[in-house]
Design an enzyme around this catalytic site. Structure first.
Site, PDB file in Angstrom:
ATOM      1  N   THR A 115     -16.879 -29.371   2.631  1.00 12.97           N
ATOM      2  CA  THR A 115     -15.975 -29.943   1.636  1.00 12.97           C
ATOM      3  C   THR A 115     -14.829 -30.674   2.345  1.00 12.97           C
ATOM      4  O   THR A 115     -14.514 -30.386   3.495  1.00 12.97           O
ATOM      5  CB  THR A 115     -15.427 -28.853   0.697  1.00 12.97           C
ATOM      6  OG1 THR A 115     -14.896 -27.784   1.476  1.00 12.97           O
ATOM      7  CG2 THR A 115     -16.546 -28.310  -0.193  1.00 12.97           C
ATOM      8  N   THR A 154     -11.261 -31.183   2.481  1.00 14.38           N
ATOM      9  CA  THR A 154     -10.104 -30.610   3.175  1.00 14.38           C
ATOM     10  C   THR A 154     -10.542 -29.635   4.260  1.00 14.38           C
ATOM     11  O   THR A 154      -9.973 -29.594   5.355  1.00 14.38           O
ATOM     12  CB  THR A 154      -9.170 -29.899   2.172  1.00 14.38           C
ATOM     13  OG1 THR A 154      -8.729 -30.846   1.193  1.00 14.38           O
ATOM     14  CG2 THR A 154      -7.965 -29.304   2.872  1.00 14.38           C
ATOM     15  N   CYS A 155     -11.580 -28.876   3.966  1.00 11.53           N
ATOM     16  CA  CYS A 155     -12.068 -27.884   4.926  1.00 11.53           C
ATOM     17  C   CYS A 155     -12.547 -28.549   6.211  1.00 11.53           C
ATOM     18  O   CYS A 155     -12.296 -28.065   7.309  1.00 11.53           O
ATOM     19  CB  CYS A 155     -13.209 -27.079   4.310  1.00 11.53           C
ATOM     20  SG  CYS A 155     -12.802 -26.342   2.709  1.00 11.53           S
ATOM     21  N   SER A 156     -13.241 -29.679   6.063  1.00 10.86           N
ATOM     22  CA  SER A 156     -13.833 -30.358   7.215  1.00 10.86           C
ATOM     23  C   SER A 156     -12.855 -31.265   7.940  1.00 10.86           C
ATOM     24  O   SER A 156     -12.934 -31.425   9.161  1.00 10.86           O
ATOM     25  CB  SER A 156     -15.056 -31.173   6.778  1.00 10.86           C
ATOM     26  OG  SER A 156     -16.073 -30.329   6.273  1.00 10.86           O
ATOM     27  N   LEU A 175     -10.474 -26.620   9.262  1.00 15.70           N
ATOM     28  CA  LEU A 175     -11.282 -26.175  10.394  1.00 15.70           C
ATOM     29  C   LEU A 175     -10.913 -26.848  11.721  1.00 15.70           C
ATOM     30  O   LEU A 175     -10.718 -26.157  12.733  1.00 15.70           O
ATOM     31  CB  LEU A 175     -12.764 -26.391  10.078  1.00 15.70           C
ATOM     32  CG  LEU A 175     -13.753 -26.106  11.205  1.00 15.70           C
ATOM     33  CD1 LEU A 175     -13.763 -24.623  11.545  1.00 15.70           C
ATOM     34  CD2 LEU A 175     -15.151 -26.575  10.823  1.00 15.70           C
TER      35      LEU A 175
END
Length: 244
Positions: free
Chosen positions: A47, A49-51, A55
């Site tokens: 997703t 923001t996560c990527s 992270l």
């Protein structure tokens, strides 16, 4: 209302992971017993923001966290192990351990399982981070309960500020190189000698000379960028360090 688990033990869960062509069960006892561990949890692998933010920054600061006593950094998501393995490979996040909470048991035990049916996700994790020592949560940073997917307090820099408030974070460094270039090797060695971490962008693999000219206005390598500022080639980098 999402509640902090500070002062409490993490849930006792067995994670079903796929390592190579084998199924390997990993328990929370193995992950946390007699260890200092950072956990950050997020709505889903791949997703935006996560990527793009969550992270990568933890991966970038992994060595710094280790200097300050952190044994491991875990990312937990309500995804199966195949998805998490593919995400790790795609992100090249070699300093992070990817934990698949496919059934949501750990996330539910943390009180962070939320409904995201409006996005077609089903039940997923609310975004948060925590510092765990010997299985007990010392500190939690839980994102505010706002619409959407807030990302304000569970980031790596906030965690680092808590663990090491006096630490001065290194500016991000990127270097454009190409294989077999002696000047590139010289520039990288200078960065290593100054104990600076950097990200290498290899022409022909990660980017092309078009990108290099667009960003730096030059077509030769190496080209070094520090904290958003274009330093230049190996001679420019040498002058940069000499002037400091």
């Amino acid at each position: 209302m999402l509640q902090s688990m500070e002062g409490k033990k993490v849930p006792n869960v067995t994670f079903h992971t796929r390592q190579g062509d084998q199924w390997v069960d990993v328990t929370t006892d193995e992950l946390f017993k007699n260890r200092t561990v950072i956990v950050f949890s997020l709505p889903g692998a791949f997703t935006p923001t996560c990527s793009s933010s969550h992270l990568p920054r933890y991966n970038e600061l992994a060595a710094t966290f280790k200097e300050h006593g952190v044994d491991d950094i875990l990312v937990v998501s309500v995804n199966d192990t195949f998805v998490m393995n593919a995400w790790k490979e795609d992100e090249k996040a070699e300093h992070i351990r990817f934990i698949p909470d496919g059934n949501g048991q750990f996330t539910e035990g943390m009180g962070m399982l939320v409904e995201k049916a409006d996005l077609g996700f089903g039940k997923r994790s609310w975004r948060y981070s925590m510092l765990v020592k010997n299985g007990v949560v010392e500190k939690m940073f839980i994102e505010p309960e706002e619409p959407g997917d807030p990302f304000k307090v569970s980031d790596a820099d906030t965690m680092l500020k808590y663990i090491a408030p006096d630490h001065k974070t290194q500016e991000s460094i990127a270097i454009f190189t190409k294989p077999g270039c002696p000047y590139c090797a010289k520039a990288k060695q200078m960065l290593i000698d100054h104990k600076l971490q950097y990200e290498e962008i290899i022409l022909g693999h990660d980017a092309t000379t078009v990108s290099l000219r667009a960003i730096s206005g030059r077509h030769t390598v190496p080209q070094v960028f520090i904290g958003g500022k274009h330093i230049g080639g190996s001679d420019d980098l040498e002058q940069y360090f000499a002037a400091k």
